[in-house]
Design an enzyme around this catalytic site. Structure first.
Site, PDB file in Angstrom:
ATOM      1  N   LYS A 124      47.768  28.724  46.344  1.00 50.38           N
ATOM      2  CA  LYS A 124      46.356  29.082  46.188  1.00 50.38           C
ATOM      3  C   LYS A 124      45.569  28.619  47.419  1.00 50.38           C
ATOM      4  O   LYS A 124      46.052  27.840  48.236  1.00 50.38           O
ATOM      5  CB  LYS A 124      45.761  28.422  44.931  1.00 50.38           C
ATOM      6  CG  LYS A 124      46.381  28.867  43.608  1.00 50.38           C
ATOM      7  CD  LYS A 124      46.033  30.296  43.259  1.00 50.38           C
ATOM      8  CE  LYS A 124      46.612  30.694  41.900  1.00 50.38           C
ATOM      9  NZ  LYS A 124      48.087  30.825  41.935  1.00 50.38           N
ATOM     10  N   SER A 162      48.904  36.956  42.680  1.00 52.13           N
ATOM     11  CA  SER A 162      47.582  36.339  42.744  1.00 52.13           C
ATOM     12  C   SER A 162      47.070  36.160  44.171  1.00 52.13           C
ATOM     13  O   SER A 162      45.903  35.833  44.367  1.00 52.13           O
ATOM     14  CB  SER A 162      47.579  34.976  42.036  1.00 52.13           C
ATOM     15  OG  SER A 162      48.233  33.997  42.812  1.00 52.13           O
TER      16      SER A 162
END
Length: 230
Positions: free
Chosen positions: A184, A142
């Site tokens: 993230k 990701s």
């Protein structure tokens, strides 16, 4: 003249370490292969002879079966030590940009998801930059647009509160009572009490937490660097 480890030299070291770890466990090549999904005696032989890399997605599995560190099996410690030696001697090739800060002993604290959140698992002593507190072994894709790939090691500086001053930074965040950690990019609005965790891969959706949901979110720290394990 000092030089960096070549791919061939790295594979040779990995092979020697794999063979030694296997023998220390008392496994034959066939017995080790039977404990790792999709592996054969021929593949184990190729790894040990330095003809083939251990697949990134299996490094942790090999390490767990053999009771060694993933860092040990990838020769990461050798690469860091050699880079430090070369930098001090002024022998780094022109295409290599060295890390400017010295290293210290630290810990590789299990895995962190670059995808869905996962749990911390184990601690292994490794070398980390002085401005970091711990290291985490990345799993998933990701964050690939930030050049952080599956199998990389990310260095984290502890920070236990969300702050708009670090918006846009890559952070390690624990989610839920069990603190399942994920990596993230953070965007936090204190007035609206809104936290957005943005992946660096369009295949993944942002994670958004509002109001009381923030009570279940824990900031472990800010990423201060990462390294690819070849």
């Amino acid at each position: 003249m000092s030089k960096l480890l070549s791919r061939k030299e790295t594979m040779k070291i990995i092979g020697e370490r794999l063979r030694e770890a296997r023998k220390n466990k008392g496994f034959t090549q066939q017995e080790l292969a039977s404990r790792i999904k999709g592996q054969s005696k021929t593949q184990i032989c190729a790894y040990e002879n330095g003809r083939r890399d251990i697949p990134r997605d299996l490094v942790v599995e090999f390490a767990n079966v053999l009771d060694v560190s993933p860092v040990y099996l990838t020769a990461y410690d050798k690469s860091i030590a050699l880079m430090q030696s070369n930098e001090s001697e002024g022998h780094l090739p022109s295409n290599i940009v060295p890390l400017k800060k010295e290293f210290k002993k630290g810990y590789l604290v299990g895995d962190i998801a670059c995808g869905s959140p996962i749990n911390q698992e184990e601690c292994e002593e490794i070398l980390i930059p002085y401005n970091a507190d711990i290291a985490l072994y990345c799993k998933g894709d990701s964050m690939i647009n930030a050049s952080i790939n599956d199998g990389d090691i990310v260095f984290i500086k502890y920070m236990d509160w969300f702050d708009e001053m670090i918006n846009g930074k890559i952070v390690a965040v624990g989610i839920g009572d069990d603190y399942e950690y994920t990596l993230k990019r953070q965007f936090y609005n204190e007035t609206r009490r809104t936290l957005k965790l943005i992946p660096e891969n369009d295949s993944y959706k942002p994670m958004i937490f509002v109001g009381e949901q923030l009570a279940n979110i824990h900031l472990l720290g800010v990423a201060v660097g990462f390294t690819s394990v070849l």
